[in-house]
Design an enzyme around this catalytic site. Structure first.
Site, mmCIF file in Angstrom:
data_model
loop_
_atom_site.group_PDB
_atom_site.id
_atom_site.type_symbol
_atom_site.label_atom_id
_atom_site.label_comp_id
_atom_site.label_asym_id
_atom_site.label_seq_id
_atom_site.Cartn_x
_atom_site.Cartn_y
_atom_site.Cartn_z
ATOM 1 N N ALA A 162 0.867 -1.177 0.000
ATOM 2 C CA ALA A 162 0.000 0.000 0.000
ATOM 3 C C ALA A 162 0.906 1.229 0.000
ATOM 4 C CB ALA A 162 -0.902 -0.023 1.220
ATOM 5 N N GLU A 182 4.928 -4.963 7.137
ATOM 6 C CA GLU A 182 4.147 -3.938 7.837
ATOM 7 C C GLU A 182 4.627 -3.715 9.264
ATOM 8 O OE1 GLU A 182 2.827 -6.336 5.938
ATOM 9 O OE2 GLU A 182 1.121 -5.569 4.795
ATOM 10 N N GLY A 185 0.859 -5.067 1.068
ATOM 11 C CA GLY A 185 -0.327 -5.161 0.227
ATOM 12 C C GLY A 185 -0.028 -5.782 -1.133
ATOM 13 N N GLU A 191 -0.313 -9.377 -0.518
ATOM 14 C CA GLU A 191 -1.740 -9.665 -0.321
ATOM 15 C C GLU A 191 -2.496 -9.626 -1.647
ATOM 16 O OE1 GLU A 191 -2.113 -6.586 2.795
ATOM 17 O OE2 GLU A 191 -2.819 -8.227 4.055
HETATM 18 C C1 HXC Z 1 5.135 4.476 -1.053
HETATM 19 C C2 HXC Z 1 7.079 3.529 -1.828
HETATM 20 C C3 HXC Z 1 6.702 2.272 -1.316
HETATM 21 C C4 HXC Z 1 5.439 2.179 -0.665
HETATM 22 C C5 HXC Z 1 8.625 2.058 -2.239
HETATM 23 N N1 HXC Z 1 8.273 3.362 -2.391
HETATM 24 N N2 HXC Z 1 7.685 1.394 -1.590
HETATM 25 N N3 HXC Z 1 6.305 4.620 -1.679
HETATM 26 N N4 HXC Z 1 4.703 3.314 -0.553
HETATM 27 N N5 HXC Z 1 4.981 1.026 -0.171
HETATM 28 C C6 HXC Z 1 9.045 4.414 -3.051
HETATM 29 C C7 HXC Z 1 10.231 4.842 -2.213
HETATM 30 O O1 HXC Z 1 9.839 5.747 -1.213
HETATM 31 C C8 HXC Z 1 11.101 5.472 -3.262
HETATM 32 O O2 HXC Z 1 10.590 6.768 -3.559
HETATM 33 C C9 HXC Z 1 10.861 4.598 -4.491
HETATM 34 O O3 HXC Z 1 9.611 3.927 -4.257
HETATM 35 C C10 HXC Z 1 11.928 3.537 -4.684
HETATM 36 O O4 HXC Z 1 12.067 2.800 -3.475
HETATM 37 P P1 HXC Z 1 13.470 2.667 -2.680
HETATM 38 O O5 HXC Z 1 13.124 2.405 -1.252
HETATM 39 O O6 HXC Z 1 14.360 3.784 -2.987
HETATM 40 O O7 HXC Z 1 14.045 1.336 -3.377
HETATM 41 P P2 HXC Z 1 14.992 0.240 -2.742
HETATM 42 O O8 HXC Z 1 16.077 0.886 -1.912
HETATM 43 O O9 HXC Z 1 15.377 -0.653 -3.866
HETATM 44 O O10 HXC Z 1 14.083 -0.585 -1.724
HETATM 45 C C11 HXC Z 1 13.010 -1.321 -2.192
HETATM 46 C C12 HXC Z 1 12.074 -1.735 -1.007
HETATM 47 C C13 HXC Z 1 11.676 -0.473 -0.215
HETATM 48 C C14 HXC Z 1 12.811 -2.725 -0.102
HETATM 49 C C15 HXC Z 1 10.878 -2.429 -1.633
HETATM 50 O O11 HXC Z 1 11.164 0.491 -1.126
HETATM 51 C C16 HXC Z 1 10.643 -0.728 0.818
HETATM 52 O O12 HXC Z 1 10.933 -1.230 1.896
HETATM 53 N N6 HXC Z 1 9.391 -0.341 0.538
HETATM 54 C C17 HXC Z 1 8.297 -0.418 1.498
HETATM 55 C C18 HXC Z 1 7.804 -1.835 1.603
HETATM 56 C C19 HXC Z 1 6.687 -1.921 2.637
HETATM 57 O O13 HXC Z 1 6.890 -1.609 3.820
HETATM 58 N N7 HXC Z 1 5.508 -2.314 2.221
HETATM 59 C C20 HXC Z 1 4.338 -2.461 3.093
HETATM 60 C C21 HXC Z 1 3.527 -1.206 3.015
HETATM 61 S S1 HXC Z 1 2.205 -1.249 4.200
HETATM 62 P P3 HXC Z 1 11.561 8.027 -3.805
HETATM 63 O O14 HXC Z 1 10.598 9.153 -3.976
HETATM 64 O O15 HXC Z 1 12.459 8.121 -2.611
HETATM 65 O O16 HXC Z 1 12.304 7.643 -5.073
HETATM 66 C C22 HXC Z 1 1.003 -2.145 3.479
HETATM 67 C C23 HXC Z 1 -0.270 -2.255 4.282
HETATM 68 C C24 HXC Z 1 -1.196 -3.190 3.582
HETATM 69 O O17 HXC Z 1 1.138 -2.609 2.414
HETATM 70 C C25 HXC Z 1 -2.623 -2.971 3.951
HETATM 71 C C26 HXC Z 1 -3.487 -3.545 2.881
HETATM 72 C C27 HXC Z 1 -4.960 -3.492 3.148
#
Ligand code: HXC
Length: 258
Positions: free
Chosen positions: A66, A132, A109, A112
């Site tokens: 998400a 998460e 997400g 999921e």
């Molecule tokens: C918003 C995101 C994002 C996300 C990545 N980006 N994931 N933005 N929401 N979930 C953005 C980063 O901020 C960054 O933006 C760009 O994408 C590239 O990501 P980087 O982090 O620079 O890449 P990298 O170093 O290769 O790392 C990749 C990664 C990391 C390991 C996947 O991006 C990461 O940990 N992402 C979050 C994963 C996460 O926590 N997902 C769960 C979300 S909560 P900029 O602008 O800096 O270039 C969820 C709740 C579900 O999903 C509920 C469902 C009902």
């Protein structure tokens, strides 16, 4: 229909391909993106000439979850009143088979979303995870329930409580995906289209009935809502604000357990 965050095409006469297309955000599933995805799925479901749907992302990311930047300032009252992310469950009412072709990150997400599809094919580069917990929240899209069904409680607990990413090989061993395809750009999408085409050669009534019976006995909409509400509740904590702000600011989260 013209979309901003997804691409749609017909690689085979009976197959709709939906490609998540926010490459700079690693296909983070923002609300507008998900609304478009639901619209495209409905469109394919209502089109008699379509037999099966393939859903994919980019080589680098199926979807990184998400959209954290969209969520980080939300309060409990917002997410509860606006039924935040509840429309994610809409796709569980699609009758036609949906095949996920996963390369790169399928996190939170994104994992999921893959689990809401009917068949998951993985590229050797695929990485699955429920990170998460690092943001001070929990999987809110029914993943906790679906993962438990698919890979069992102990593995699910490890994924949900530590946020560890699982490789394609491990995911295949666990039965999280049906198989890992050969490496190479576009391979997993090609293979998914070929499976979709094969399904398209069968009786579509039998295919849709088959999907329905496999899914029968899983009271998922309810589970989705119940776990979704607990997910909503975490927006009342300081740790959700801290966890998501820390991600957006590229620093380590400092949780205070409140
Ligand atoms: C918003 C995101 C994002 C996300 C990545 N980006 N994931 N933005 N929401 N979930 C953005 C980063 O901020 C960054 O933006 C760009 O994408 C590239 O990501 P980087 O982090 O620079 O890449 P990298 O170093 O290769 O790392 C990749 C990664 C990391 C390991 C996947 O991006 C990461 O940990 N992402 C979050 C994963 C996460 O926590 N997902 C769960 C979300 S909560 P900029 O602008 O800096 O270039 C969820 C709740 C579900 O999903 C509920 C469902 C009902």
């Amino acid at each position: 229909t013209q979309y901003n965050y997804i691409l749609t095409s017909r690689p085979e006469p009976a197959v709709t391909l939906i490609t998540l297309n926010r490459p700079k955000a690693l296909n983070a599933l923002s609300s507008p993106l998900f609304a478009e995805l639901n619209e495209a799925l409905r469109e394919a479901d209502n089109d008699d000439s379509v037999s099966a749907i393939v859903l994919t992302g980019s080589e680098r990311a199926f979807a990184a979850g998400a959209d954290i930047k969209e969520m980080k300032d939300k309060e409990y009252a917002d997410v509860y009143k606006n039924r935040f992310l509840e429309d994610w469950a809409d796709m569980t009412r699609i009758r036609k088979p949906i095949i996920a072709a996963v390369s790169g990150f399928a996190l939170g997400g994104g994992c999921e979303l893959a689990l809401m599809c009917d068949i998951i094919l993985a590229s050797p580069t695929a990485k699955f995870g429920q990170p998460e917990i690092n943001l001070g929240v929990i999987p809110g899209g029914g993943g906790s329930q679906r993962l438990t069904k698919v890979i069992g409680k102990s593995r699910t607990m490890e994924m949900v409580l530590t946020g560890r990413m699982v490789s394609a090989q491990e995911a295949a061993q666990w039965g999280l995906v049906s198989r890992v395809v050969a490496e190479g750009e576009g391979e997993v999408v090609k293979e998914a289209i070929s499976v979709a085409k094969e399904i398209g050669d069968r009786s579509q009534i039998a295919v849709q009935a088959g999907k329905e019976v496999v899914n029968a006995g899983k009271p998922l909409p309810f589970n989705f809502m119940a776990t979704g509400r607990i997910f909503h509740g975490l927006f009342a904590t300081k740790d959700q604000k801290e966890g998501m702000s820390a991600f957006a600011q590229k620093r380590k989260a400092n949780f205070v357990n409140a």
